[in-house]
Design an enzyme around this catalytic site. Structure first.
Site, PDB file in Angstrom:
ATOM      1  N   GLY A 166      31.803 -10.680   5.463  1.00  0.00           N
ATOM      2  CA  GLY A 166      32.375 -11.494   4.399  1.00  0.00           C
ATOM      3  C   GLY A 166      33.621 -12.265   4.761  1.00  0.00           C
ATOM      4  O   GLY A 166      34.064 -13.138   4.014  1.00  0.00           O
ATOM      5  N   ASN A 173      30.825 -11.718  12.435  1.00  0.00           N
ATOM      6  CA  ASN A 173      29.889 -12.468  13.275  1.00  0.00           C
ATOM      7  C   ASN A 173      29.868 -13.942  12.864  1.00  0.00           C
ATOM      8  O   ASN A 173      30.324 -14.824  13.581  1.00  0.00           O
ATOM      9  CB  ASN A 173      28.494 -11.842  13.185  1.00  0.00           C
ATOM     10  CG  ASN A 173      27.491 -12.402  14.200  1.00  0.00           C
ATOM     11  OD1 ASN A 173      26.584 -11.723  14.627  1.00  0.00           O
ATOM     12  ND2 ASN A 173      27.628 -13.653  14.616  1.00  0.00           N
ATOM     13  N   LYS A 229      26.062   1.009  14.494  1.00  0.00           N
ATOM     14  CA  LYS A 229      26.456   0.438  13.209  1.00  0.00           C
ATOM     15  C   LYS A 229      25.268   0.615  12.278  1.00  0.00           C
ATOM     16  O   LYS A 229      24.225  -0.023  12.457  1.00  0.00           O
ATOM     17  CB  LYS A 229      26.815  -1.041  13.350  1.00  0.00           C
ATOM     18  CG  LYS A 229      26.972  -1.728  11.986  1.00  0.00           C
ATOM     19  CD  LYS A 229      27.303  -3.199  12.079  1.00  0.00           C
ATOM     20  CE  LYS A 229      26.999  -3.866  10.746  1.00  0.00           C
ATOM     21  NZ  LYS A 229      27.389  -5.280  10.689  1.00  0.00           N
TER      22      LYS A 229
END
Lengths: 66, 259
Positions: B189, B210, B101
């Site tokens: 978000g 997360n 990522k």
């Protein structure tokens, strides 16, 4: 002799290698990656790569993150 | 399409779950382990940091089995292309597969991406053989550039990292979905289960989160809610929703009334 491991000075014996440093720190080679003076040291070379005075060693692993 | 056969493919690997979760900010490891299980996620993100030379602390890898989960190293905290590339190379050397990522942060306060540096880092990593999943903003032009650079997916933010504001610009996400062919994974978000469902209903291929789970009062229950929301959102998308209309259409027959 002195090397810098993760930003901290550390005394290691003459003839120390990346492998001996990891053993001393009880770190399993399978779970870490090592840089010596900004160059990645391949796992296969841990026994062969000797440490020199003033070497800057980074040992990283995985931690929680998003 | 059969829902059972519905899978997400990233870099040639196939996953059944469309929920990707982080491993940061949990109150403790046992809670994290139970939340990961409840989420049904197959891909979990991890950060790359200096090992703690004080051996009294437990290691993440004592709790997250790399045989069970695909660990996705991130480049969180990297503000330059150099740091991001260096982090990926270290992650690969530490024993991870080559999927990463990629994030290059451009601003401390918003943690919005530095997209020129991101694109440049992505190109280098693709050349190095990495499967690159870039965290980017909700800009369709940048999404296309990242796809053209060889990224295996694009991961536009829904809102700033950790903000929980939800999907602030669904229209841009729709345009991104019409612009690129690689999977689109909403990254960052999301705050609640409905946010996750909306992302999938829009047609996004997955969601990565997360804080929404780790920061919930009950992370394990929230992880389960997110699993259900992602599944429901995906099914709703595949099922094809009705058109919105301004006026009512009766659901019961008008024939046969006796009043």
């Amino acid at each position: 002799m002195e090397v810098v491991v993760n930003g901290h000075s550390r005394a290691v014996t003459k003839g120390a290698t990346v492998a001996s440093l990891l053993r001393e720190l009880s770190l399993p080679a399978s779970r870490v990656a090592v840089e010596r003076n900004r160059e990645i040291v391949r796992k296969a070379e841990y026994e062969a790569v000797g440490l020199s005075p003033g070497d800057r060693i980074e040992i990283v692993t995985f931690v929680g993150g998003g | 399409m059969s829902f059972l056969a519905d899978t997400l493919t990233l870099g040639g690997r196939t996953f059944r779950s469309r929920l990707l979760v982080g491993t940061g900010k949990y109150p403790d490891y046992p809670t994290m382990v139970r939340a990961l299980e409840a989420s049904g996620a197959e891909i979990v993100t991890v950060a790359v940091r200096r090992v703690n030379l004080d051996r009294t602390q437990e290691s993440l890898l004592d709790h997250v089995d790399p045989e069970r989960y695909t660990l996705l190293p991130n480049t969180a905290g990297c503000y330059t292309e150099e740091d991001a590339v260096r982090t990926c190379l270290l992650a690969r050397e530490a024993g991870m597969a080559n999927m990463v990522k990629l994030e290059v942060i451009g601003d401390e306060k918003t943690l919005f991406p530095d997209t020129p540096a991101l694109l440049s880092a992505a190109k280098r990593l693709v050349k190095e053989g990495f499967v690159v999943l870039p965290y980017t903003n909700d800009d369709p032009v940048m999404a296309k550039r990242l796809e053209d650079a060889g990224c295996a997916a694009v991961m536009p933010l829904a809102a700033p990292i950790g903000s929980g504001l939800g999907i602030r610009n669904p229209y841009n996400l729709k345009i991104i979905l019409q612009t690129v062919k690689v999977p689109v994974i909403v990254d960052a978000g999301v705050g609640s289960a409905s946010d996750a469902a909306v992302a999938l209903e829009l047609g996004c291929d997955g969601v990565l989160m997360n804080t929404a789970i780790a920061g919930a009062k009950n992370p394990v229950l929230m992880a389960e809610a997110m699993r259900d929301a992602v599944s429901a959102g995906r099914k709703s998308f595949l099922a094809g929703r009705i058109q919105k209309k301004l006026y009512a259409t009766a659901s019961s027959p008008l024939d046969g009334t006796f009043f």
